[in-house]
Design an enzyme around this catalytic site. Sequence first.
Site, PDB file in Angstrom:
ATOM      1  CE1 TYR A  19     -27.125   7.700 -36.753  1.00  0.00           C
ATOM      2  CE2 TYR A  19     -28.610   8.236 -34.959  1.00  0.00           C
ATOM      3  CZ  TYR A  19     -28.387   7.669 -36.185  1.00  0.00           C
ATOM      4  OH  TYR A  19     -29.424   7.098 -36.861  1.00  0.00           O
ATOM      5  CE1 TYR A 147     -31.451   7.974 -40.987  1.00  0.00           C
ATOM      6  CE2 TYR A 147     -33.704   7.896 -40.165  1.00  0.00           C
ATOM      7  CZ  TYR A 147     -32.389   7.495 -40.078  1.00  0.00           C
ATOM      8  OH  TYR A 147     -32.003   6.610 -39.116  1.00  0.00           O
ATOM      9  CG  ASP A 241     -40.418   6.722 -43.662  1.00  0.00           C
ATOM     10  OD1 ASP A 241     -41.059   6.810 -42.601  1.00  0.00           O
ATOM     11  OD2 ASP A 241     -39.191   6.513 -43.711  1.00  0.00           O
ATOM     12  CE  LYS A 270     -37.810   8.999 -35.310  1.00  0.00           C
ATOM     13  NZ  LYS A 270     -37.430   8.675 -36.685  1.00  0.00           N
TER      14      LYS A 270
END
Length: 425
Positions: A19, A147, A241, A270
Amino acid sequence: MPEARDWLTEGLPHLWLPYTQMATATPPLAVVDTQGARIRLADGRELIDGIASWWTACHGYKHPHIRATVERQLNALPHVMFAGLVHEPAARLAQRLAALLPGDLDRVFFTESGSVAVEVALKMAIQYWRNKGQAEKKRIVCFRHGYHGDTFATMALCDPEEGMHTLFAGTMPEQLMAELPIDEDLGRAFDLLLATHAERLAAVIIEPLVQGAGGMQMHDAQTLACVAEACARHGVLLIADEIMTGFGRSGRLFACEEANVIPDIICLSKALTGGTLPLAATVARKHVFDAFLSDDPTAALMHGPTYMANPLACAAANASLDLFEQEPRLAQVAAIETQLRAELAPCADLAGVAAVRIKGAIGAVELAGAVDLDGMRRRFVELGVWVRPFGKVVYLMPPFIVSADELATLTAAVRRVLEERARKL
Ligand SMILES: *Cc1c(COP(=O)(O)O)cnc(C)c1O
């Protein structure tokens, strides 16, 4: 530290960063060590980490228990393929995740990243219906501000206006984007959307309670329950999610618990290994798994990443779960939430601030007007903190072991940077 200068100047011309506009961005900082909630730079400076390395390092860096467990595993069995062979770290981890997750979410498929965990969830959902003789049910409903990853199938589930993936519009499968049913009107609209398309819908995917990388939007447990009820009513699978919210971040071990929702499939990653090694899990309920049991070989789940269920990563995840049992993580999250409410919420009064949102160990300030991301990021480093705003959001998601003093330094830095911005507006 001259060696750090050498590897940085010699290696940096060969790195492509995420990014990042490589022509103009401020060069990355050289890190030589991490400990607790601190990141130590090659030039000797130390930063307090306000974002836990993309929300992973929930126990802080280099927790001795995770280190010792991974070291032992490295000596015993660093890796072996996972087809036809299994090992204790994966078997124990699957058993423990099944016990921790609500309801009969008890069949675990391991991968190595969040995006791939979502890809596997999509595959499971679509093949579930195919195996049940309803192959036309293959579209997915996702939500604005959502996302779910950077791969092609997951990009198609992200809010196209949040900007991360607009470039690829037209190259991805077309999915249905819905508004979260946060009130009765939107609830009816959502129900109608599912009713209209049910015959072609495989699943709805949602980030429960907190939408992360799409803008740190938050919704209440009732909204999540409303989504789950509509899915059940219209015969559509629900994929949660929890890659960001899982493992305490929202205040409960899993955000779904707060709404008493048991999704058909849940994605975790994560914080799964406490921020030490890459690992993800897609966990299915019994009825989902059972749909893959058949005499027909093509009914099996056709997926298998080379490094799936890596024993080092599974050992790290087991050690991380030990720490949730042995150390007061959820109490620490509650204390962080209280402190964020006291110290971050007042930012709402500053010029150029649109909203402050706090949930568990997540504090987000949404800005109005133009945002100089690169300038703000540099300023935070000058103030001795690692805070990395994106889009229009400045947020804190510290390691749960952050001390009250460290967190006060983080919130003070956010206030100061936003005050400096307000003066210039
Ligand atoms: C980070 C994230 C992903 C993608 O995970 P990667 O490991 O970066 O592929 C997917 N969903 C959510 C909610 C996330 O926060």
